[in-house]
Write a protein that holds these residues in place. Structure first.
Motif, PDB file in Angstrom:
ATOM      1  N   GLY A 145       0.820  -1.208   0.000  1.00 30.11           N
ATOM      2  CA  GLY A 145       0.000   0.000   0.000  1.00 30.11           C
ATOM      3  C   GLY A 145       0.850   1.252   0.000  1.00 30.11           C
ATOM      4  O   GLY A 145       2.095   1.185   0.076  1.00 30.11           O
TER       5      GLY A 145
ATOM      6  N   ASN B  42      -3.559  -0.017   2.226  1.00 30.11           N
ATOM      7  CA  ASN B  42      -2.796  -0.580   3.338  1.00 30.11           C
ATOM      8  C   ASN B  42      -3.535  -1.851   3.784  1.00 30.11           C
ATOM      9  O   ASN B  42      -4.767  -1.854   3.818  1.00 30.11           O
TER      10      ASN B  42
ATOM     11  N   MET C   7      -5.025  -3.218   6.183  1.00 33.73           N
ATOM     12  CA  MET C   7      -5.428  -2.837   7.540  1.00 33.73           C
ATOM     13  C   MET C   7      -6.042  -3.979   8.340  1.00 33.73           C
ATOM     14  O   MET C   7      -5.831  -4.069   9.550  1.00 33.73           O
TER      15      MET C   7
ATOM     16  N   ALA D 105       8.490  -0.607   5.153  1.00 32.16           N
ATOM     17  CA  ALA D 105       7.366  -0.039   4.420  1.00 32.16           C
ATOM     18  C   ALA D 105       7.925   0.992   3.457  1.00 32.16           C
ATOM     19  O   ALA D 105       9.051   1.464   3.605  1.00 32.16           O
TER      20      ALA D 105
ATOM     21  N   ASN E 270       4.280   4.643   3.695  1.00 23.18           N
ATOM     22  CA  ASN E 270       3.079   4.060   4.258  1.00 23.18           C
ATOM     23  C   ASN E 270       2.592   4.919   5.392  1.00 23.18           C
ATOM     24  O   ASN E 270       3.364   5.393   6.205  1.00 23.18           O
TER      25      ASN E 270
ATOM     26  N   GLN F  66      -1.199   4.842   7.374  1.00 25.05           N
ATOM     27  CA  GLN F  66      -2.030   4.309   8.443  1.00 25.05           C
ATOM     28  C   GLN F  66      -1.528   2.969   8.982  1.00 25.05           C
ATOM     29  O   GLN F  66      -1.501   2.757  10.187  1.00 25.05           O
ATOM     30  N   GLY F  67      -1.124   2.077   8.103  1.00 19.28           N
ATOM     31  CA  GLY F  67      -0.688   0.757   8.544  1.00 19.28           C
ATOM     32  C   GLY F  67       0.519   0.837   9.466  1.00 19.28           C
ATOM     33  O   GLY F  67       0.553   0.226  10.542  1.00 19.28           O
TER      34      GLY F  67
ATOM     35  N   SER G  70       0.301  10.335   6.167  1.00 19.30           N
ATOM     36  CA  SER G  70      -1.000  10.036   5.562  1.00 19.30           C
ATOM     37  C   SER G  70      -1.527  11.265   4.829  1.00 19.30           C
ATOM     38  O   SER G  70      -2.661  11.685   5.028  1.00 19.30           O
TER      39      SER G  70
ATOM     40  N   ASP H 244       3.794  -3.312  -4.290  1.00 20.18           N
ATOM     41  CA  ASP H 244       3.281  -4.520  -3.624  1.00 20.18           C
ATOM     42  C   ASP H 244       3.839  -5.808  -4.212  1.00 20.18           C
ATOM     43  O   ASP H 244       4.138  -6.753  -3.474  1.00 20.18           O
TER      44      ASP H 244
ATOM     45  N   ALA I 139      -8.884  -2.907   3.567  1.00 17.04           N
ATOM     46  CA  ALA I 139      -7.961  -1.762   3.541  1.00 17.04           C
ATOM     47  C   ALA I 139      -8.501  -0.595   4.366  1.00 17.04           C
ATOM     48  O   ALA I 139      -7.795   0.391   4.566  1.00 17.04           O
TER      49      ALA I 139
ATOM     50  N   THR J 271      -8.127   3.027   4.867  1.00 18.32           N
ATOM     51  CA  THR J 271      -7.499   3.509   3.632  1.00 18.32           C
ATOM     52  C   THR J 271      -8.341   3.043   2.443  1.00 18.32           C
ATOM     53  O   THR J 271      -9.267   2.251   2.602  1.00 18.32           O
TER      54      THR J 271
END
Lengths: 317, 253
Positions: A21, A27, A29, A47, A50, A52-53, A73, A197, A244, A247
């Motif tokens: 993500g 992400n 999530m 990451a 990235n 939120q994750g 974010s 990814d 996700a 997100t």
């Protein structure tokens, strides 16, 4: 396989994990929340850019070390909040790279080469400032002994470059990605931008895929040109609708501005954040229960418009 | 017609974008500048994002470069490897103009978006490079957005995240970087450019109602001011595009 089983089986404490993500999009999530729910600790997290994750895993107390290019974010948190607090208080060791360096590091892992060259970053502190000291690198066989190495172009001035920077491969124990469609064996179809990814998945020993839609093999074999990852790369496939959220998942739902604003408010205060973790994650058995706590009218509002792939005209203030 | 400093900044940046440029956009005000340029003076410019969205149509302003809004109507959905490859590639890279921002800038246009204080135990931690270091390394021209504050215009960065001219003339060459470098710095009060021979920043323009002295008071280092010209205020047409076409929800303005 259930997500609970997949995380329990493949994400050990102190594992080196990578999540897919980018900022507010795709992400994984549902898996992030399950890792928090299972109280995994000491993770070494890779990451890309990235939001939120990464922030939720840090806030959930799961992460000891982080290699990253950008922790934000977008307008919701230009610098991720738990990330910032953890670094400033000395609770998190972080090592910085640029986005392209991270891309190539995952690509090197995916290709099975020890490093790749890039013309980015020479003369910057990204090269000279290490987040992990030499002793730590030598003690962990999953880390290269050096961060980045400049090399005089062995082909002379071929390619008009006097120097290149070598970036070491990333080889995670497990990569977790969230996608629109997967078949039961694990073949993956991402709609829209794949970010990094696929390289992240191919670089990892184990791969967990969560998906909006789980289909039979025949459904994805009609148009293999739209698929990106073959089944033999994937160890666990989990059906995780809204996996996700908060997100976005292109052509399914938008990011949820209300949740992301609310999260910022929670994350800024230790007590509010602890209450959030308890109510939404530790006291819920799974992602479906987490989603059931969301306002159904808002979930309706973030549904993707079939023409644009996002919620056109959504109030994002 | 009244306007805000952010509107002036977006318009000043939009004026720097030439028709046919490939515009690398970051988060926030840079997206507005690129959208405005496309509507006003550079209809054939191409907006692209590090996430791999090439020639994004942007009906709505994205909140991040990973926003699904960058995907609409694009020519190609590439990956990050593609997007940065286009900048490192000698045929496409020279047409790219990058728009970047940062927490600190030094006299040679180097940027810090990582930490204030010591790297391993910082006083303030920011998001980090993202693609900024790559863009600053690869592309021929960059436009830099900064707030005009003494703590942001510093003689020495706490951390050099993104290369400008490094330590001055031929600095990039000595480090092994491709040619290129920052073209203009756009703040809430003024614009700056870089001297061809010394590679040091100089004051290039002051916004209406702003004096050279007021700008210098908000800088941690001295710059040459003799070349400064007045910057024309945004026209009603520019403001109309910015407010009604680019950001009607006032998400960034």
């Amino acid at each position: 396989m259930s997500l609970q089983e997949a995380v329990d089986r493949y994400v050990a404490d102190s594992a080196h994990i990578s999540i897919g993500g980018f900022t507010v999009n795709r992400n994984p999530m549902a898996a992030v929340y399950e890792i928090i729910r299972q109280k995994k600790t000491g993770l070494h997290l890779y990451a890309h850019s990235n939001g939120q994750g990464v922030d939720e895993l840090i806030g959930g107390g799961c992460v000891a070390r982080l290699e990253i290019a950008y922790a934000g974010s977008g307008r919701f948190a230009p610098t991720c909040i738990c990330f910032r607090k953890a670094v400033e208080s000395g609770c998190l060791q972080v090592e910085d790279y640029s986005n392209y360096q991270m891309t190539l590091r995952f690509a090197a892992g995916a290709m099975g080469v020890p490093f790749l060259p890039v013309r980015s970053g020479m003369g910057t502190d990204i090269v000279t400032h290490w987040g992990f000291p030499a002793e730590l690198r030598q003690a962990d066989e999953r880390l290269p002994d050096q961060k980045l190495v400049a090399l005089e172009n062995p082909f002379g001035n071929w390619g008009e470059a006097s120097t290149v920077l070598l970036v070491p491969a990333i080889r995670p124990d497990v990569t977790i990605i969230h996608v629109q469609t997967a078949d039961r064996a694990g073949t993956v179809r991402i709609d829209g931008l794949p970010f990094t990814d696929i390289e992240q998945a191919k670089a990892a020993r184990r791969v967990i895929v969560t998906c909006e839609t789980l289909v039979d093999k025949e459904n994805l074999r009609d148009h293999p040109e739209y698929n990106q990852l073959p089944f033999f790369c994937v160890d666990a496939v989990v059906h995780a609708p809204h996996g996700a959220f908060p997100t976005a998942c292109y052509r399914h739902y938008d990011y949820d501005p209300a949740f992301l604003n609310q999260y910022r408010h929670w994350a800024q205060d230790p007590q509010r954040h602890a209450d959030y973790l308890k109510r939404y994650i530790h006291d819920t058995p799974d992602h479906a229960a987490f989603m059931a706590l969301q306002d159904p009218r808002q979930i309706e509002r973030i549904q993707a418009d079939p023409r644009t792939g996002y919620a056109s005209g959504l109030d994002r203030r | 017609m009244t306007y805000s400093a952010r509107e002036m900044m977006a318009v000043a940046a939009a004026r720097e974008i030439k028709d046919g440029d490939i515009v690398f956009c970051g988060t926030g005000i840079s997206m507005l500048a690129a959208m405005a340029a496309k509507h006003i003076s550079a209809p054939n410019s191409v907006i692209f994002f590090e996430t791999g969205a090439i020639d994004a149509q942007l009906e709505e302003v994205p909140m991040a470069v990973g926003d699904p809004r960058v995907m609409l109507g694009a020519a190609v959905h590439g990956s990050l490897a593609d997007a940065f490859g286009f900048m490192q590639n000698r045929f496409t890279g020279e047409h790219v103009v990058g728009i970047l921002g940062a927490a600190q800038i030094d006299p040679f246009g180097n940027l810090n978006s990582t930490v204030i204080g010591d790297y391993t135990s910082p006083r303030v931690r920011f998001s980090g490079s993202g693609g900024a270091c790559d863009v600053g390394s690869f592309v021929g021209r960059t436009i830099l957005f900064m707030q005009q504050e003494e703590r942001k215009f510093v003689p020495r960065l706490d951390y050099l995240t993104c290369p400008g001219y490094l330590d001055g003339p031929r600095g990039r060459e000595r480090a092994g970087l491709p040619p290129g470098g920052p073209e203009v710095v756009i703040t809430n009060m003024a614009t700056f450019r870089f001297d061809e021979s010394s590679r040091r920043m100089y004051l290039a323009g002051c916004y209406p109602g702003v004096t050279r002295e007021q700008v210098l008071e908000r800088m941690g280092f001295a710059v040459e001011t003799g070349r400064a010209l007045p910057v024309a205020p945004p026209t009603p047409h520019e403001l109309d595009i910015l407010r009604n076409k680019c950001d009607p929800q006032r998400l960034i303005l």
